[in-house]
Motif scaffolding. Structure first.
Motif, PDB file in Angstrom:
ATOM      1  N   GLN A  84       0.849  -1.186   0.000  1.00  0.00           N
ATOM      2  CA  GLN A  84       0.000   0.000   0.000  1.00  0.00           C
ATOM      3  C   GLN A  84       0.881   1.231   0.000  1.00  0.00           C
ATOM      4  N   LYS A 144     -11.096  -2.088   3.095  1.00  0.00           N
ATOM      5  CA  LYS A 144     -10.737  -0.700   3.378  1.00  0.00           C
ATOM      6  C   LYS A 144      -9.988  -0.599   4.690  1.00  0.00           C
ATOM      7  N   THR A 145      -9.196   0.458   4.798  1.00  0.00           N
ATOM      8  CA  THR A 145      -8.482   0.737   6.040  1.00  0.00           C
ATOM      9  C   THR A 145      -9.440   1.364   7.047  1.00  0.00           C
ATOM     10  N   LYS A 169      -5.116  -5.748  -1.804  1.00  0.00           N
ATOM     11  CA  LYS A 169      -5.952  -6.899  -1.474  1.00  0.00           C
ATOM     12  C   LYS A 169      -7.010  -7.125  -2.550  1.00  0.00           C
ATOM     13  N   GLN A 228      -8.197  -0.700  -0.208  1.00  0.00           N
ATOM     14  CA  GLN A 228      -6.903  -1.378  -0.269  1.00  0.00           C
ATOM     15  C   GLN A 228      -6.813  -2.133  -1.583  1.00  0.00           C
TER      16      GLN A 228
END
Length: 603
Positions: free
Chosen positions: A19, A582-583, A592, A589
């Motif tokens: 990321q 998502k973070t 992933k 993300q």
């Protein structure tokens, strides 16, 4: 050559996804914490020995001095020395030029442009496929100090408008139409004043810089100047105009994808581009009796333009097999003209290798195949050599380095030829740098590829901040690519700091497509990613989250994108049921997502 792309939020290297953080902190983190990127010295190794390690810096010695010629002067020299030899053959257009004829046509075209009101410092936008007049217009502009700017012929309206805003052309060159693309019809829609204006007197409220639209057509089209009129020349003083052009003047503008999703206008000068062409020519030791280059690359691409310019500096003959990309035309032209070299993207070579009719054509004349435009795997290089019985030569570069900055030499050993992107060109410095300090890392360790030399571009037009982001005060160009250098000066590219997708050599920024998809009434959010593709390297995949109760099919979304983005940016795959990881702060993300999409699609 692996052509560089803009910085990104996601890096995929060696099967690992990362990321994106900040540009500098991310690279620093990889270099200092990832054992697979940077190995720690053994306990028995002393600090003194560590400091003695050779650092990743190499400057190739040049035996031939750089020259100060402009492209116009090179055209004159070629005509004087090889006037009767054939320079260019456009097969589909059924048109050839000797070096002498090429200069004559270019000079008439240049006088026609002068008569049309263009002069040094003006810009002319070329919006066309590979037709003969593309090359004549480009060369004529170079003689006058008129800056040519070329764009993809499949550009949509927003992409075309971005180009216009960046370069502010005084003139535009188009064909009437090509296949399904109606250039003149589109221009009349996009610039409505065109159809009612007098030739050479366009007055556009949105684009006031544009005065003249030059069109290649058998018809008289309202508001335009016909290319036939330009080609007749005139009485303008071409010699005086040429005398005002120097080697440090801008030659051309080529668009390269940017971090914001809109294409950046990279400005190249005569000195960098001409010497790059000359050095590449010198490296390719002539072993053929009658060198003949097969060039199926588009002229608006820096690799295609370099391949088209090399004949002027070498008296090689170049064959353009078709106006568009046509595999049969490529193979037939190699056979008919006994081409000794082919330049192309890895995808083009894979297409020929896998073509069901390949065995019908004799391509045994090929001595070299030069690949660039996207990553060239060892497997692809071996396939090319086994299939065509010739050497595969790969290099590395970008629009910002006037095409090539490192290159495999014909006499390089196989273990280098099959893996690396070669050593720097003569007179060019390259290093693998710690991006925090700019200091070279030890050989065989990983960092960012930096380049410095005569071939570095002038900058991005109208984007000073982006130019400063990639060119350091000491004139190093920061490529944004991750690579290594061995102790013999050979470079290898292991990844990229890009969110860009490279599909068969075409750079695609996800933001371009996401913005348009998100504007569809059924789409809540979209995420565009690259997924593996054996032929193209990467293919475009869109992960779609629909609004509650809304419906949309892949066909509907493709049709929606058709007039909004270039055809090659339209996703091949649409996934509607894939979870979007998502973070904690809600950031998707994509690393992933790519893994999940690849698995779901069975790629």
């Amino acid at each position: 050559m692996t052509v560089k792309c803009a910085s990104s939020r996601l890096l995929r290297v060696g099967g690992h996804n990362f990321q994106r953080l900040s540009r500098k902190s991310q690279i620093a983190s990889w270099m200092h914490t990832s054992s697979w990127l940077r190995s720690s010295p053994s306990a028995s190794e002393s600090p003194e020995l560590e400091t003695e390690k050779k650092l990743s810096y190499h400057c190739e010695v040049g035996t031939t001095p750089l020259n100060n010629r402009t492209l116009g002067k090179c055209i004159n020299r070629a005509a004087a020395s090889s006037g009767d030899k054939v320079a260019y053959t456009f097969v589909e257009s059924n048109r050839s030029f000797t070096f002498g004829e090429f200069r004559e046509h270019v000079d008439r075209c240049a006088k026609g442009l002068l008569a049309a009101g263009l002069s040094k410092g003006d810009t002319l936008l070329i919006f066309a496929p590979n037709i003969p007049n593309w090359l004549l217009i480009f060369a004529a502009c170079s003689k006058l100090g008129v800056v040519s700017a070329s764009v993809h012929p499949a550009y949509s309206k927003p992409e075309f408008f971005n180009a216009i805003e960046k370069v502010k052309p005084k003139a535009i060159f188009i064909p009437d139409e090509f296949k399904t693309i109606k250039f003149y019809g589109n221009l009349c829609k996009w610039i409505p004043e065109l159809a009612t204006s007098s030739p050479g007197q366009l007055s556009s409220a949105q684009f006031p810089s544009i005065k003249t639209v030059i069109v290649e057509s058998e018809k008289t089209l309202p508001g335009t100047v016909n290319m036939k009129e330009i080609s007749q020349g005139g009485n303008a003083d071409l010699e005086a105009a040429e005398a005002k052009v120097g080697c440090d003047d801008p030659l051309t503008v080529i668009f390269t994808s940017g971090t914001t999703g809109s294409a950046k206008a990279a400005s190249l000068i005569h000195h960098g581009f001409i010497n790059n062409c000359q050095i590449v020519t010198d490296i390719m030791v002539r072993t053929e009796d009658q060198p003949c280059i097969m060039n199926p690359l588009p002229l608006f691409h820096v690799f295609g333009l370099l391949s088209a310019t090399i004949p002027i500096l070498s008296d090689y003959r170049t064959i353009f097999p078709a106006i568009g990309y046509d595999q049969i035309a490529i193979m037939k032209s190699i056979q008919d003209y006994k081409c000794t070299r082919m330049t192309g993207s890895p995808t083009m070579f894979i297409d020929l290798i896998n073509h069901p009719e390949r065995s019908k054509y004799d391509m045994s004349s090929l001595v070299y195949c030069t690949m660039g435009g996207s990553i060239c795997t060892t497997e692809t290089r071996k396939l090319v050599e086994e299939t065509f019985g010739c050497l595969s030569l790969t290099g590395y570069g970008s629009t910002e380095t006037s095409t090539v900055c490192s290159l495999i030499r014909p006499d390089d050993p196989p273990e280098k030829r099959m893996v690396s992107v070669g050593r720097p060109l003569p007179h060019v410095e390259m290093k693998i740098a710690d991006p925090e300090t700019g200091v070279e890392v030890p050989c065989n360790e990983t960092g960012e590829v930096w380049i410095r030399g005569f071939n570095i571009f002038n900058g991005y037009l109208g984007e000073e901040a982006k130019t400063k982001d990639v060119i350091t005060p000491s004139r190093w160009y920061r490529s944004g690519d991750i690579g290594t250098m061995d102790d013999e000066g050979y470079f290898n590219i292991v990844g990229r700091l890009k969110d860009l997708i490279i599909r068969g050599g075409e750079n695609i920024h996800p933001i371009d497509v996401e913005v348009e998809l998100d504007s569809h009434p059924a789409v809540e959010e979209s995420h565009v990613i690259g997924v593996p593709d054996k032929r193209l390297g990467e293919e475009v995949c869109a992960v779609i989250v629909l609004r509650d109760g809304a419906e949309a099919s892949p066909e509907e979304l493709r049709a929606y994108l058709k007039d909004k983005v270039a055809y090659f940016k339209i996703p091949k795959y649409f996934l509607f049921e894939l979870d979007v990881p998502k973070t904690a702060i809600g950031k998707a993300q994509k690393n992933k997502m790519r893994e999940a999409a690849t698995k779901k699609l069975g790629l």
